[in-house]
Design a protein around this motif. Structure first.
Motif, PDB file in Angstrom:
ATOM      1  N   VAL A  10      69.604  20.974   6.565  1.00 14.66           N
ATOM      2  CA  VAL A  10      70.574  21.384   7.573  1.00 14.66           C
ATOM      3  C   VAL A  10      70.365  22.872   7.791  1.00 14.66           C
ATOM      4  O   VAL A  10      70.391  23.657   6.834  1.00 14.66           O
ATOM      5  N   VAL A  11      70.141  23.258   9.042  1.00 11.04           N
ATOM      6  CA  VAL A  11      69.808  24.653   9.343  1.00 11.04           C
ATOM      7  C   VAL A  11      70.718  25.166  10.448  1.00 11.04           C
ATOM      8  O   VAL A  11      71.265  24.401  11.252  1.00 11.04           O
ATOM      9  N   ASP A  12      70.865  26.461  10.464  1.00 11.09           N
ATOM     10  CA  ASP A  12      71.488  27.147  11.590  1.00 11.09           C
ATOM     11  C   ASP A  12      70.349  27.692  12.436  1.00 11.09           C
ATOM     12  O   ASP A  12      69.635  28.604  12.003  1.00 11.09           O
ATOM     13  N   PRO A  13      70.135  27.130  13.627  1.00  6.50           N
ATOM     14  CA  PRO A  13      68.965  27.568  14.407  1.00  6.50           C
ATOM     15  C   PRO A  13      69.067  29.000  14.919  1.00  6.50           C
ATOM     16  O   PRO A  13      68.041  29.608  15.238  1.00  6.50           O
ATOM     17  N   ALA A  14      70.272  29.549  15.003  1.00  9.73           N
ATOM     18  CA  ALA A  14      70.445  30.914  15.519  1.00  9.73           C
ATOM     19  C   ALA A  14      71.491  31.642  14.691  1.00  9.73           C
ATOM     20  O   ALA A  14      72.613  31.906  15.155  1.00  9.73           O
ATOM     21  N   PRO A  15      71.180  31.970  13.430  1.00  9.27           N
ATOM     22  CA  PRO A  15      72.170  32.654  12.587  1.00  9.27           C
ATOM     23  C   PRO A  15      72.424  34.074  13.085  1.00  9.27           C
ATOM     24  O   PRO A  15      71.548  34.730  13.665  1.00  9.27           O
ATOM     25  N   GLY A  16      73.639  34.550  12.866  1.00 14.99           N
ATOM     26  CA  GLY A  16      73.980  35.904  13.273  1.00 14.99           C
ATOM     27  C   GLY A  16      73.274  36.939  12.415  1.00 14.99           C
ATOM     28  O   GLY A  16      73.070  36.746  11.215  1.00 14.99           O
ATOM     29  N   VAL A  17      72.880  38.016  13.028  1.00 15.39           N
ATOM     30  CA  VAL A  17      72.213  39.117  12.322  1.00 15.39           C
ATOM     31  C   VAL A  17      73.151  40.319  12.338  1.00 15.39           C
ATOM     32  O   VAL A  17      73.576  40.767  13.419  1.00 15.39           O
ATOM     33  N   PRO A  18      73.522  40.852  11.170  1.00 20.55           N
ATOM     34  CA  PRO A  18      74.459  41.987  11.153  1.00 20.55           C
ATOM     35  C   PRO A  18      73.814  43.232  11.760  1.00 20.55           C
ATOM     36  O   PRO A  18      72.606  43.467  11.641  1.00 20.55           O
ATOM     37  N   THR A  19      74.634  44.025  12.384  1.00 24.10           N
ATOM     38  CA  THR A  19      74.156  45.314  12.895  1.00 24.10           C
ATOM     39  C   THR A  19      73.949  46.255  11.716  1.00 24.10           C
ATOM     40  O   THR A  19      74.457  46.015  10.603  1.00 24.10           O
ATOM     41  N   PRO A  20      73.209  47.344  11.907  1.00 28.37           N
ATOM     42  CA  PRO A  20      73.055  48.305  10.802  1.00 28.37           C
ATOM     43  C   PRO A  20      74.395  48.806  10.269  1.00 28.37           C
ATOM     44  O   PRO A  20      74.558  48.990   9.059  1.00 28.37           O
ATOM     45  N   ALA A  21      75.361  49.018  11.160  1.00 24.87           N
ATOM     46  CA  ALA A  21      76.674  49.489  10.712  1.00 24.87           C
ATOM     47  C   ALA A  21      77.384  48.429   9.881  1.00 24.87           C
ATOM     48  O   ALA A  21      78.020  48.736   8.851  1.00 24.87           O
ATOM     49  N   GLU A  22      77.284  47.184  10.294  1.00 22.09           N
ATOM     50  CA  GLU A  22      77.935  46.098   9.542  1.00 22.09           C
ATOM     51  C   GLU A  22      77.273  45.911   8.181  1.00 22.09           C
ATOM     52  O   GLU A  22      77.952  45.686   7.172  1.00 22.09           O
ATOM     53  N   LEU A  23      75.963  46.013   8.137  1.00 18.05           N
ATOM     54  CA  LEU A  23      75.263  45.885   6.870  1.00 18.05           C
ATOM     55  C   LEU A  23      75.601  47.050   5.937  1.00 18.05           C
ATOM     56  O   LEU A  23      75.810  46.853   4.720  1.00 18.05           O
ATOM     57  N   ALA A  24      75.703  48.243   6.487  1.00 16.06           N
ATOM     58  CA  ALA A  24      76.070  49.400   5.673  1.00 16.06           C
ATOM     59  C   ALA A  24      77.491  49.260   5.145  1.00 16.06           C
ATOM     60  O   ALA A  24      77.780  49.625   3.992  1.00 16.06           O
ATOM     61  N   ARG A  25      78.384  48.710   5.950  1.00 14.50           N
ATOM     62  CA  ARG A  25      79.763  48.493   5.498  1.00 14.50           C
ATOM     63  C   ARG A  25      79.801  47.503   4.348  1.00 14.50           C
ATOM     64  O   ARG A  25      80.498  47.708   3.350  1.00 14.50           O
ATOM     65  N   ARG A  26      79.040  46.424   4.456  1.00 14.62           N
ATOM     66  CA  ARG A  26      79.027  45.423   3.402  1.00 14.62           C
ATOM     67  C   ARG A  26      78.489  46.013   2.099  1.00 14.62           C
ATOM     68  O   ARG A  26      79.012  45.777   1.013  1.00 14.62           O
ATOM     69  N   ARG A  27      77.421  46.807   2.209  1.00 16.40           N
ATOM     70  CA  ARG A  27      76.843  47.407   1.012  1.00 16.40           C
ATOM     71  C   ARG A  27      77.807  48.412   0.372  1.00 16.40           C
ATOM     72  O   ARG A  27      77.912  48.476  -0.864  1.00 16.40           O
ATOM     73  N   ALA A  28      78.539  49.158   1.199  1.00 18.41           N
ATOM     74  CA  ALA A  28      79.472  50.148   0.652  1.00 18.41           C
ATOM     75  C   ALA A  28      80.617  49.461  -0.087  1.00 18.41           C
ATOM     76  O   ALA A  28      81.023  49.899  -1.189  1.00 18.41           O
ATOM     77  N   ILE A  29      81.149  48.392   0.469  1.00 15.06           N
ATOM     78  CA  ILE A  29      82.260  47.681  -0.194  1.00 15.06           C
ATOM     79  C   ILE A  29      81.775  47.028  -1.484  1.00 15.06           C
ATOM     80  O   ILE A  29      82.461  47.089  -2.516  1.00 15.06           O
ATOM     81  N   ALA A  30      80.575  46.425  -1.472  1.00 10.28           N
ATOM     82  CA  ALA A  30      80.047  45.789  -2.684  1.00 10.28           C
ATOM     83  C   ALA A  30      79.808  46.830  -3.767  1.00 10.28           C
ATOM     84  O   ALA A  30      80.122  46.602  -4.952  1.00 10.28           O
ATOM     85  N   ALA A  31      79.272  48.003  -3.398  1.00 10.68           N
ATOM     86  CA  ALA A  31      79.026  49.056  -4.388  1.00 10.68           C
ATOM     87  C   ALA A  31      80.335  49.576  -4.955  1.00 10.68           C
ATOM     88  O   ALA A  31      80.447  49.831  -6.173  1.00 10.68           O
ATOM     89  N   ALA A  32      81.362  49.731  -4.104  1.00 15.03           N
ATOM     90  CA  ALA A  32      82.655  50.210  -4.593  1.00 15.03           C
ATOM     91  C   ALA A  32      83.294  49.214  -5.535  1.00 15.03           C
ATOM     92  O   ALA A  32      83.884  49.590  -6.561  1.00 15.03           O
ATOM     93  N   LEU A  33      83.201  47.926  -5.203  1.00 13.65           N
ATOM     94  CA  LEU A  33      83.775  46.903  -6.080  1.00 13.65           C
ATOM     95  C   LEU A  33      83.066  46.895  -7.422  1.00 13.65           C
ATOM     96  O   LEU A  33      83.700  46.797  -8.487  1.00 13.65           O
ATOM     97  N   LEU A  34      81.754  47.013  -7.406  1.00 15.21           N
ATOM     98  CA  LEU A  34      81.001  46.988  -8.651  1.00 15.21           C
ATOM     99  C   LEU A  34      81.256  48.244  -9.475  1.00 15.21           C
ATOM    100  O   LEU A  34      81.242  48.199 -10.723  1.00 15.21           O
ATOM    101  N   ALA A  35      81.500  49.372  -8.778  1.00 12.34           N
ATOM    102  CA  ALA A  35      81.753  50.627  -9.497  1.00 12.34           C
ATOM    103  C   ALA A  35      83.173  50.729 -10.032  1.00 12.34           C
ATOM    104  O   ALA A  35      83.459  51.589 -10.881  1.00 12.34           O
ATOM    105  N   ASN A  36      84.076  49.896  -9.568  1.00 15.38           N
ATOM    106  CA  ASN A  36      85.467  49.919 -10.040  1.00 15.38           C
ATOM    107  C   ASN A  36      85.500  49.605 -11.528  1.00 15.38           C
ATOM    108  O   ASN A  36      85.007  48.566 -11.966  1.00 15.38           O
ATOM    109  N   PRO A  37      86.087  50.508 -12.344  1.00 17.44           N
ATOM    110  CA  PRO A  37      86.082  50.276 -13.798  1.00 17.44           C
ATOM    111  C   PRO A  37      86.888  49.047 -14.208  1.00 17.44           C
ATOM    112  O   PRO A  37      86.700  48.529 -15.332  1.00 17.44           O
ATOM    113  N   THR A  38      87.769  48.537 -13.327  1.00 18.29           N
ATOM    114  CA  THR A  38      88.547  47.341 -13.674  1.00 18.29           C
ATOM    115  C   THR A  38      87.835  46.052 -13.266  1.00 18.29           C
ATOM    116  O   THR A  38      88.371  44.965 -13.476  1.00 18.29           O
TER     117      THR A  38
END
Length: 597
Positions: free
Chosen positions: A453-481
């Motif tokens: 089962v495939v998605d023939p036309a998956p969405g591609v994040p913009t550079p800004a959206e990809l940067a936002r995702r990476r920033a949130i993931a890094a912040a979550l991982l850096a959270n000491p809790t």
């Protein structure tokens, strides 16, 4: 006088024997010990056919049953009524109606294979009767039945649902009605009708008939009073018709994916075998000269150049008859001792074939892979597609899914699903290599090649959206809790996490502190390529998340208070924590940007 009473004349003795024969009970005259030979051969065909019901699914298989299912329920694309697929679908629909095949079987594929098995067994029985009418002995009849069925049943084309498989019993019915001698007008009419049905199912039958008629004219079977020149001129008349039919064959009956054609090696072996058998029979067997010529002509026009599997299927019974006739002629010239040894060897081979067929049936898997695949696809669509999402499937799979209870608003035929959007993805089921640029969402290994089962036309994040995702993931991982397992930490570092899930986890981490045990993939999901959409949370605010604990109740209440696009599609309590899941959308980054910039 006494001598005349003791010895009757020969004619009188034969008459008395006839009277005694007629006085015997009907069942004693009907059963002969030699019947065990062809009966055992039909049993072998039946057992091997039953074992073939469990073979792996082949690409494109199931189209005949799907078309029959569509014909019964109405709607959807239908083949032309008098095309091979149209007549085959009608025969499938009649079989399903009379014997409730679609209701008895879990899959349409099983119902289609059942019909082909019935046709195969019926062909074996009709070939038995035809061989007996042609004068073959019991052992030779058994050999004909086995030779006609074994090549297909033991090959990759076993019980393949192509219309030509259904044409064979009609063709053999016509042969049984007219062979041998002078059939009645009724028998001729029924044979003509059966031949017409066989031709509609497999146009290659028309080539056989044309070559046979031309050979009958040339040899004087149809024009006995005409001279040699007249017979040859009559045979030449059929040449342009044969050429025209040969040219029209690929358009009249185009090859299907399940029977795209013979491989080079198979085509070569089949061509040589049929030409050898047909040529020798035309040379050495006067009474089989016409059908032997038909076999040679059909091989040279439909099998050798075109590699048509349907031509091989309809020619196999004829080739089997000619092969056994040649062997029978050779055996008749052998000494009695040799014939006796051959009978013993034949009985041993037949007994081994019966035992082998039983073993093959016993070792066959109890459940066909198609049933498991259909169930798995339906489960995947139910768990992964959001409301309004659609799964596009080719006709055989679509019919299987609908037959198994799939929602027709979700499972759609090609060209009927429309265009997807951010909240309503349209995914496609493909077998084989997915199209370029498609994203594989699930892989089901029950078929060969695997169904995806495939998605023939998956969405591609913009550079800004990809940067936002990476920033949130890094912040979550850096959270000491935040306490993350090894795989969870790796996915967070690469930011390969659905941004909706990422925002939820970041919010929980900022408010309470969170433990993320893993981002487990869904069933049938590939290990990479798809953004992680499930998170197993095993801790909240330093407290373990387990069934019945306060931390679990607090987590569930927090999750239920979320609004789209951050409201999870499910939050399920397990023994290891709470499994948070978001269903698939084609462009989750764009969805978050639009609804929560």
């Amino acid at each position: 006088m006494l001598r005349r009473r003791m010895f009757r004349p020969a004619a009188e003795a034969r008459s008395g024997d006839r009277h005694r024969h007629r006085a015997e009970p009907e069942h004693r005259r009907a059963v002969r010990p030699g019947t065990a030979w062809p009966l055992a051969a039909v049993a072998v065909v039946t057992l091997v056919g039953l074992a073939a019901l469990h073979r792996p699914v082949r690409p494109g298989e199931g189209l005949l049953a799907a078309e029959g299912f569509l014909l019964l329920r109405g709607g959807g694309p239908a083949p032309p009524a008098l095309s091979p697929d149209g007549v085959g679908a009608a025969e499938m629909a009649v079989h399903a109606t009379l014997f409730r095949a679609f209701d008895r079987h879990d899959t349409l594929l099983a119902a289609g294979r059942e019909l082909v098995l019935v046709a195969t067994i019926g062909s074996a029985v009709l070939l038995w009767g035809t061989a007996r009418r042609l004068g073959f002995g019991d052992g030779a009849t058994a050999a004909v039945v086995l030779l006609a069925a074994a090549p297909l049943l033991l090959s990759s084309a076993a019980l393949l649902d192509v219309p030509a498989q259904l044409a064979v019993p009609w063709l053999l019915l016509a042969a049984w009605l007219v062979a041998p001698g002078r059939p009645t007008v009724t028998a001729r009419g029924l044979a003509l009708l059966a031949s017409a049905v066989a031709t509609l199912l497999a146009p290659d039958v028309l080539l056989l008939a044309l070559f046979g008629t031309a050979a009958a004219v040339a040899t004087g079977r149809l024009m006995p009073r005409a001279g040699l020149r007249g017979r040859l001129a009559g045979a030449v008349v059929f040449v342009p018709v044969i050429v025209l039919v040969t040219l029209l064959l690929p358009h009249w009956d185009p090859p299907r994916e399940a029977a795209a054609g013979l491989g080079t090696g198979t085509r070569l072996v089949t061509t040589v075998a049929f030409l050898l058998v047909g040529g020798m029979a035309a040379w050495r067997l006067d009474r089989f000269r016409v059908p032997a010529s038909a076999l040679v002509g059909t091989t040279l026009t439909a099998i050798a150049p075109l590699g048509r599997l349907s031509a091989v299927i309809v020619c196999l019974p004829l080739a089997a008859v000619l092969t056994v006739a040649l062997a029978d002629q050779a055996v008749e010239r052998s000494p009695e001792r040799t014939r006796r040894m051959l009978r013993v060897a034949g009985a041993a081979v037949l007994a081994c074939a019966v035992v082998g067929a039983v073993v093959l049936l016993v070792r066959a898997p109890p459940t066909g892979p198609e049933e498991r695949t259909v169930t798995a696809v339906l489960d995947w669509a139910d768990q992964r597609l959001p409301a309004g999402g659609r799964l596009v499937a080719p006709l055989p799979l679509w019919a299987e899914l609908v037959h198994a209870g799939g929602d027709e608003d979700v499972v759609r035929l090609p060209g009927t699903a429309g265009k997807g959007d951010l909240l309503h993805p349209v995914v496609v089921a493909v077998q084989g290599t997915p199209p370029h640029g498609a994203l594989v969402l699930a892989r089901f290994p029950g078929t060969t090649p695997p169904l995806r089962v495939v998605d023939p036309a998956p969405g591609v994040p913009t550079p800004a959206e990809l940067a936002r995702r990476r920033a949130i993931a890094a912040a979550l991982l850096a959270n000491p809790t935040t306490v993350a397992g090894a795989r969870a930490a790796s996915l967070l570092r690469s930011a390969d996490v659905d941004p909706r899930l990422l925002f939820v986890l970041a919010g929980l981490g900022a408010q309470y502190g969170i433990g993320i045990a893993d981002f487990p993939p869904a069933p049938y999901e590939p290990a990479s390529g798809v953004l992680a959409h499930q998170a197993l949370v095993d801790g909240l605010g330093g407290a373990p998340v387990r069934p019945g604990t306060p931390a679990t109740e607090r987590l569930l209440a927090w999750l239920h208070a979320q609004v789209p696009p951050f409201a999870p599609d499910s939050a399920r309590v397990t023994g290891d924590g709470v499994l948070i899941d978001f269903r698939y959308v084609s462009a989750p980054d764009a969805l978050v940007t639009r609804l929560a910039p």
